[in-house]
Design a protein around this motif. Sequence first.
Motif: not given
Length: 91
Positions: A38-50
């Motif tokens: 949910a954080q990724y989809e809302s833009g609150k968090r960005t996934p690391k490369a892995e």
Amino acid sequence: MIAFGEKLKHLRTKKHLTQKQLGLLLGFSESCADIRIAQYESGKRTPKAETMKKLAKELEVPIEILTTPILSEPAEYSAISFWREELSSVM
């Protein structure tokens, strides 16, 4: 421009996965799997490369589908045309 979160949500729902299911596939714990997605989809968090690599694998798309910016507004197309022309004359 289409945001990463929008692309992620679209691809996740296309595969009929819940946020929790996708988070568990990525190896997140039961208690935070859906929160992280949910954080990724809302833009609150960005996934690391892995994590980005794992997302691409689980969603069965090349990583570039998630990482390459996608234009969606007429002004963006105009700007890219301008810079393509400008930069091609320099190279």
